[in-house]
Motif scaffolding. Structure first.
Motif, mmCIF file in Angstrom:
data_model
loop_
_atom_site.group_PDB
_atom_site.id
_atom_site.type_symbol
_atom_site.label_atom_id
_atom_site.label_comp_id
_atom_site.label_asym_id
_atom_site.label_seq_id
_atom_site.Cartn_x
_atom_site.Cartn_y
_atom_site.Cartn_z
ATOM 1 N N ALA A 1 12.521 -8.357 4.119
ATOM 2 C CA ALA A 1 12.126 -8.638 2.736
ATOM 3 C C ALA A 1 10.644 -8.362 2.529
ATOM 4 N N VAL A 2 9.826 -8.662 3.548
ATOM 5 C CA VAL A 2 8.392 -8.374 3.454
ATOM 6 C C VAL A 2 8.160 -6.868 3.390
ATOM 7 N N THR B 1 0.884 -6.373 5.228
ATOM 8 C CA THR B 1 2.332 -6.399 5.030
ATOM 9 C C THR B 1 3.083 -6.043 6.303
ATOM 10 N N GLU C 1 10.123 -4.662 2.263
ATOM 11 C CA GLU C 1 10.592 -4.143 0.974
ATOM 12 C C GLU C 1 9.590 -4.372 -0.149
ATOM 13 N N THR C 2 8.600 -5.238 0.091
ATOM 14 C CA THR C 2 7.589 -5.461 -0.948
ATOM 15 C C THR C 2 6.505 -4.395 -0.955
ATOM 16 N N PRO D 1 4.646 -1.463 -1.990
ATOM 17 C CA PRO D 1 4.789 -0.692 -3.229
ATOM 18 C C PRO D 1 4.802 0.808 -2.976
#
Length: 554
Positions: free
Chosen positions: A229-230, A211, A232-233, A235
């Protein structure tokens, strides 16, 4: 018991139970054996393995030390003890154990690999390289060691030497995520973003978390919204490195308040993860001792020049432009790239360990011994061979040890790189850097260290005189050719047009600045601190004197 004798039945039973995950049963069998023979090394080994599984590291350490008393010729207890100590952050002790292991058995490949890892982590990159190569000479192909050696070579900027190792490791163990991640980073550094993406995709398919690397690459492609956006993924609770990347992306997207919050929190998490703190009081005491010593004793005796390639010292805080200046210098035909060399710190360590302290610098003959230590290490790095008469040494903040440098190398040229302190502070806060006694993890500590270094170097200049060329980053950007010519004249070198095209220098600079120095000179980062002027008000007040004395008006 003879070395080739079969293990006691209880030991064979315990090992089988451990292999089947029956930890309590294995522990019971080992304890039963120890009740009959308290010095059974095999039974103690079972206890060590159980402690390692449970995370009981201090008990495992005690058991390993006991085993070494009972069986001092065994390799594995020293190897395990070194790994354990390194995991506890006790790297110097771990290195001592590994060196003892190799003194007893130079053909211990795991000890060689462990030494390679420890030396690489403390930035003795050629030493780490040699240790990894020795391990591979002993065992032949071994993908994890080949990958570790490749990572070391990448840190040295030797990408062409690293890539065949990664390719070989990938052929031997296809789909290993760590191998592919390092290879992707290498291709990105070479500007081959398509190949880097393909390697990241393979690493992701193998289950490796890519990521952060994917976000970094999208950022390199100026696809900042996609990169964020990446990020923010990710977890759960983001790690410090992810938060720093998030902050840098938010800054580029015009969200400075959020960016600064990410920098602050990211650095806090990294400091907590790595157990790093800045002791400002200790720094103040040390700097006061250094300044007073020089003021009391005056200039130390100077070593005579020893023939061969000589260092050019580039001083400055991290993120002040030292990497860029090194790229300018090493674009010249007479200058080899040394990078962040550890030799000045090693001279200081030698003063403490061999000569009794810094005051020994004023003893005749000590400066020569330090000079020779430095140059021998430089030769081991390949910097003293025929060809180029100069090489760079740009370890950040080595100006703290100016008296040592001046004594050992009185004729060496020095360049002091200066950038607006608040721009430097913001850039340090937004990157993971351990230089300067780990001052870079809080903005207040950065400001404190800037004040302390500025005051110390001022004391040195008043006592020893100033021999460094001070070069402001902003001046170089505003008039690149004039200042490049002054820089080269300071080194008694003729001007070469290639120095103006430093961005074409094929050398990979293994620092956070690697992307910037592959571009032509630009002013995008000048005045960056103004994005954060409200958050930086306390630091602006604290650094007002430093800012003014460096010639900045705001």
């Amino acid at each position: 018991m003879p070395a080739d004798a079969p293990p006691h039945p209880l030991i064979a039973q315990a090992r089988d139970q451990l292999n089947r995950g029956q930890v309590e049963a294995a522990l019971a069998a080992a304890r039963k054996r120890l009740a009959a023979d308290g010095d059974d090394v095999d039974a103690l080994e079972i206890l060590v393995l159980v402690c390692q599984q449970r995370g009981e590291v201090l008990e495992a350490k005690r058991l390993l030390e006991r085993i070494l008393i009972l069986a001092p010729d065994l390799d594995w207890p020293r190897d395990d003890l070194a790994i354990l100590l390194a995991g506890l952050g006790r790297k110097a002790e771990a290195e001592a154990v590994v060196r003892d292991a190799l003194a007893r058995n130079p053909a211990n490949p795991q000890a060689c690999a462990l030494l390679g890892t420890l030396l690489t982590e403390r930035r003795d990159l050629p030493g780490g390289e040699a240790a990894f190569k020795q391990a591979l000479d002993l065992v032949g192909d071994h993908p994890p060691t080949q990958v570790a050696l490749a990572a070391n070579l990448i840190e040295q900027g030797r990408l062409e030497a690293a890539e065949p190792l990664l390719a070989r490791a990938d052929r031997l163990a296809p789909g290993d995520g760590l191998t592919l991640a390092h290879w992707s980073r290498l291709r990105e550094a070479l500007g081959d973003l398509a190949a880097s993406r393909t390697l990241l995709d393979r690493a992701a398919a193998a289950g490796f978390d890519v990521t952060l690397r994917r976000a970094v690459q999208l950022g390199r492609e100026q696809r900042h919204a996609e990169a964020l956006a990446v990020i923010e993924t990710v977890p759960g609770r983001k790690g410090g490195d992810a938060l720093l990347e998030s902050g840098r992306l938010k800054e580029r997207l015009g969200r400075p308040a959020e960016a600064f919050a990410d920098f602050v929190e990211g650095k806090a998490r990294l400091a907590a993860r790595d157990g790093l703190t800045y002791d400002g009081a200790a720094v103040a005491r040390e700097f006061e001792t250094l300044g007073r010593l020089v003021e009391t004793l005056g200039p130390p005796p100077l070593a005579a020049r020893r023939e061969g390639a000589q260092p050019v010292f580039v001083f400055g805080f991290p993120r002040s432009g030292t990497t860029m200046v090194e790229q300018v210098l090493t674009s010249h035909s007479a200058i080899a790239a040394g990078g962040e060399l550890p030799f000045v710190n090693e001279m200081v360590t030698a003063l403490e360990s061999r000569f009794g302290g810094l005051q020994a610098l004023w003893t005749p003959g000590v400066a020569e011994a330090l000079r020779d230590l430095y140059l021998e290490r430089a030769a081991a790095f390949g910097l003293r061979g025929p060809g180029k008469p100069l090489f760079t040494d740009k370890m950040p903040l080595s100006e703290v040890w100016t008296p040592v440098i001046r004594a050992a190398f009185p004729e060496a040229r020095q360049v002091r790189m200066v950038r607006h302190p608040l721009d430097t502070a913001v850039s340090m806060l937004s990157h993971n850097l351990t230089h300067g006694d780990s001052c870079g993890y809080r903005i207040t500590d950065i400001a404190h260290h800037m004040q302390a270094v500025h005051a110390l170097t001022g004391r040195y200049a008043r006592t020893l005189g100033e021999t460094a060329l001070t070069l402001r980053y902003e001046d170089l950007v505003a008039d690149q050719e004039t200042w490049t010519r002054r820089l080269l004249a300071h080194l008694d070198l003729a001007f070469e047009p290639a120095c103006l095209r430093f961005h074409e220098n094929r050398r990979y600079a293994p620092t956070p600045s690697y992307a910037q120095v592959s571009e032509p000179l630009n002013d995008r980062s000048i005045g960056r601190w103004r994005l954060y002027h409200q958050a930086l008000e306390p630091q602006a007040r604290a650094l007002a004197k430093v800012i003014a004395e460096l010639g900045y008006t705001d």
